[in-house]
Design an enzyme around this catalytic site. Structure first.
Site, PDB file in Angstrom:
ATOM      1  N   ASP A 118     -14.698  15.409   9.361  1.00 25.61           N
ATOM      2  CA  ASP A 118     -13.582  14.404   9.027  1.00 25.61           C
ATOM      3  C   ASP A 118     -12.536  14.213   9.768  1.00 25.61           C
ATOM      4  O   ASP A 118     -11.910  14.803  10.128  1.00 25.61           O
ATOM      5  CB  ASP A 118     -13.056  15.067   7.511  1.00 25.61           C
ATOM      6  CG  ASP A 118     -12.199  14.104   7.028  1.00 25.61           C
ATOM      7  OD1 ASP A 118     -11.855  12.822   7.627  1.00 25.61           O
ATOM      8  OD2 ASP A 118     -11.508  14.290   5.809  1.00 25.61           O
ATOM      9  N   ASP A 132      -1.985  -1.415   5.950  1.00 27.75           N
ATOM     10  CA  ASP A 132      -2.337  -0.803   7.345  1.00 27.75           C
ATOM     11  C   ASP A 132      -3.795  -0.348   7.581  1.00 27.75           C
ATOM     12  O   ASP A 132      -4.111  -0.436   8.731  1.00 27.75           O
ATOM     13  CB  ASP A 132      -1.521   0.240   7.612  1.00 27.75           C
ATOM     14  CG  ASP A 132      -1.740   1.530   6.931  1.00 27.75           C
ATOM     15  OD1 ASP A 132      -2.187   1.303   5.956  1.00 27.75           O
ATOM     16  OD2 ASP A 132      -1.308   2.604   7.409  1.00 27.75           O
ATOM     17  N   ASP A 164       0.851  -1.052   0.005  1.00 24.82           N
ATOM     18  CA  ASP A 164       0.011   0.052  -0.179  1.00 24.82           C
ATOM     19  C   ASP A 164       0.987   1.286   0.082  1.00 24.82           C
ATOM     20  O   ASP A 164       2.014   1.156   0.328  1.00 24.82           O
ATOM     21  CB  ASP A 164      -1.055  -0.115   1.264  1.00 24.82           C
ATOM     22  CG  ASP A 164      -1.660   1.113   1.876  1.00 24.82           C
ATOM     23  OD1 ASP A 164      -2.552   1.397   1.229  1.00 24.82           O
ATOM     24  OD2 ASP A 164      -1.181   1.531   2.826  1.00 24.82           O
TER      25      ASP A 164
END
Ligand SMILES: Nc1ncnc2c1ncn2[C@@H]1O[C@H](COP(=O)(O)OP(=O)(O)OP(=O)(O)O)[C@@H](O)[C@H]1O
Ligand SMILES: [K+]
Ligand SMILES: [Mg+2]
Length: 679
Positions: free
Chosen positions: A341, A515, A304
């Site tokens: 957020d 992760d 990733d």
């Protein structure tokens, strides 16, 4: 980059191993290792012959029987000792982890919002607890509210506290770690007895150690070989009788034990345990030996980007207006898009907006609702009370969103987004309704040393692919900077799985490091899933390994350990079987020399007497086990090179070596026995 973790081994580890070597003599335990069990049966037979020399008819030499019995006993003990020694480190580690595990008081938030003090053992999945500075976190969980620094040294051995925060990929906390500053609310994610610490303890203790498919396959081979030699040795007696050579039973037993693969049989489980152990010493928790082995055969590694190849603290660095929008309006829009957020990205946007002088009252949006970030939509935002929908997210996602609202795309959007992306940053577009106001520049940095590490993987013959939800330009820049072989951009969670499945369909073994919650399905699909300890609970549960240091390139060490494990097993098997060839030449001529004098031509080693030949071979067969214990535990030397090269190198060293060494050693033992007047 990676450091190893050292556990203080108990001072009396050898004494403890010796004690358990005796305990393992129990036939019910020995039966699990058929090769050594055959030795034990042989031991019982020669022991009986020592006490009752005439037991099976005819006379036999009680003293000779006794010596054979003694050597067989020592052989079994050596094998048991090897296994016990390998288990010792895990036991020590489990003991030190158990100290960390303690019942703590937990402050549970009841349904009515009041706080009850309960014992940590009463906590169940879904409970919410409050943890303040100085307190131990009572159970594994996910932060639902707040930011705190947490001392995780009890689990990771790393003393610097780490920041944990609600939302995003750094929200998981582990029971037994301590909050150093601030206060958090944690949603419990495990029931008692199933926590990360519990699993770690049972793993290092070896309680759950299961034989791996490779080990089972090799075990079957060893059992087959053993069976063949049992048949060979039992049929030797009538053949010998035919040529009027009476072979003592103790000699037949000695021959059998020398011919069956006792060296590898005695060291096999120690090799497996030590391999798991080495992974733990690198601060990686492997949930199974199978995962460690699989990593030795990995062809492709999928990584990733954010938080794995880069540091992952993507911070808003700049707001860039596009089209007709002014800087001031964009600053406000960016702030409004992010007030709900909870991800680190979202918080950094609020911070930048404040720094740029956006008025505090812009953050008060009564009647508004937050739209959470999702990896699928790659957007987040705020729905205002007046119906305005403010969104920010990946540029292509926002473009689609605006188009679906009937809006148009400002002409300079692409060009400005490209500028951010080619610099390696992540551009987020900000829109309200059908209008795009500008871009947020999220900065991230590639972790140092990545290029060298990927180069190392290439030398091992492993392909690296970066798989990111980010746009192709950013992905290309980071891929180039980090030096991965290939990349996939704009990947949704299902794309990551598809990528892995495609590789697997080509017969490749795939490792994945990640992760995020969006990485979890892919981590589960991969043959080796390495989750970052910093990552989310979902990622850690899906993976079959967790790196406590959250260093994705640790996969290199794991791969090396896996390869080393497979190589060590292969090398010692080769050595063990090659050895037996030499022992055959020591014993067979000796057995027939008296009856068939011509056989002495086969006594190429020039051993003194038939008895000394047999005893020398048997002694060598025993002492080779402890001599090889250090190699079994440390593993054979591994350096990155192609598999075929490694194989031929090992065949030469351990195959030819395995034939040559016993010839020399048995001759030496024979000389010593003669010199000491023992035979
Ligand atoms: N808080 C957020 N709000 C809106 N959009 C976001 C937010 N965070 C990320 N994005 C956008 O969504 C895309 C995907 O983000 P995500 O974190 O899921 O990436 P990923 O698939 O895990 O890959 P990587 O972690 O390698 O970047 C990002 O590239 C970015 O454009
Ligand atoms: K043997
Ligand atoms: Mg991610």
């Amino acid at each position: 980059m990676s450091r190893t973790r050292t556990v203080a081994l108990p001072k009396d580890i050898y004494r403890q191993a010796l004690v358990s070597a005796f305990k393992k003599l129990d036939p019910r335990v020995m039966m699990k290792n058929p090769v050594m069990f055959v030795v034990e049966v042989g031991f019982v037979i020669t022991l009986l012959l020592t006490i009752f020399p005439g037991l099976f008819g005819g006379a036999s030499d009680a003293l000779y029987n006794g010596v054979v019995t003694l050597i067989l006993f020592v052989t079994i003990l050596f094998a048991n000792f090897a296994e016990a020694l390998a288990e010792g480190r895990g036991k020590a580690q489990a003991a030190s982890l158990k100290k960390t595990k303690q019942d703590t008081k937990a402050r549970k938030v009841a349904k009515d919002g009041s706080i009850q003090v309960v014992s940590s053992t009463e906590l169940r999945k879904g409970d919410i607890v409050v943890v303040d500075a100085g307190e131990l976190i009572p159970s594994d969980g996910e932060i639902t509210q707040g930011v705190a620094s947490v001392d995780e040294s009890a689990i990771t051995g790393e003393s610097a506290p780490v920041i944990k925060e609600a939302g995003g990929d750094f929200s998981s906390v582990t029971g037994g770690t301590r909050v150093v500053s601030d206060s958090i609310r944690v949603r419990v994610t495990t029931d008692p007895g199933e926590s990360f610490l519990d699993r770690m303890i049972s793993l290092v203790e070896g309680a759950k150690r299961q034989k791996t498919p490779n080990e089972i396959a090799l075990g079957t081979l060893l059992v087959s070989l053993t069976l063949i030699f049992v048949i060979v040795c039992t049929t030797l007696s009538p053949i010998a009788a035919y040529v009027h050579a009476a072979i003592p039973i103790a000699t037949l037993v000695a021959l059998l034990v020398c011919l069956i693969p006792t060296t590898i049989g005695g060291l096999l489980s120690a090799i497996g345990i030590a391999g798991m152990d080495r992974v733990t010493q690198f601060n990686v928790i492997a949930m199974s030996g199978k995962a460690v082995e699989a990593s030795g055969d990995i062809n492709t590694i999928i990584l990733d980007k954010t938080g794995t190849i880069t540091f992952g603290n993507r911070m808003a660095a700049e707001f860039m207006p596009v089209g007709q929008a002014t800087q001031e309006v964009l600053n406000k829009m960016a702030a409004k898009s992010s007030i709900y957020d909870e991800t680190p990205e979202g918080r950094s946007i609020i911070e930048l907006a404040k720094k740029l002088g956006v008025d505090a009252k812009e953050f008060e949006l009564p009647g508004s609702e937050g739209v959470e970030f999702k990896a699928e939509t790659r957007m987040s935002g705020t729905d205002l009370a007046d119906g305005t929908t403010i969104r920010k997210g990946a540029v292509d996602a926002i473009k689609q969103y605006v188009a679906s609202q009937g809006g148009s795309i400002p002409t300079d959007l692409e060009e400005k987004a490209a500028k951010i992306a080619t610099a390696g940053g992540t551009p987020l577009a900000v829109a309200a309704g059908a209008n795009i106001f500008g871009l947020i520049y999220l900065k991230d940095t590639v972790k140092p040393g990545m290029r060298e590490r990927f180069e190392e993987l290439r030398r091992m013959g492993i392909r690296t692919v970066m798989c990111t939800g980010d746009n192709p330009l950013t992905a290309a820049t980071i891929a180039r900077e980090a030096g991965v072989d290939d990349f996939v951009a704009e990947a949704k969670p299902e794309d990551k799985i598809a990528l892995i499945r495609n590789e697997q369909a080509e017969g490749k073994l795939v490792a994945m490091t990640g992760d995020g919650t969006n990485d979890a399905p892919a981590l589960a699909q991969a043959d080796v899933g390495l989750a970052m300890n910093s990552g989310t609970i979902a990622a850690k549960e899906a993976a079959n390994m967790v790196d406590l240091d959250s260093d994705p390139t640790k996969i290199i060490e794991v791969v090396a350990i896996g390869k080393q494990l497979l190589m060590t097993r292969g090398a010692l098997t080769t050595f063990s079987i090659a050895n037996d060839v030499a022992k055959y030449f020591a014993i067979i001529p000796a057995m027939f020399m008296l009856a068939i004098p011509q056989m002495s031509a086969l006594n190429i080693m020039g051993l003194a007497t038939p008895q000394s030949a047999i005893l020398s071979a048997l002694i060598f067969n025993a002492i080779i086990i402890p001599i090889l214990i250090p190699l079994a535990m440390k593993g054979v030397k591994y350096s990155p090179m192609s598999a075929t090269k490694l194989l031929s190198r090992n065949l030469v060293i351990y195959g030819l070596g395995g034939i040559a060494v016993p010839f020399v050693a048995i001759k030496l033992i024979d000389l010593v026995l003669v010199g000491l007047n023992l035979v």
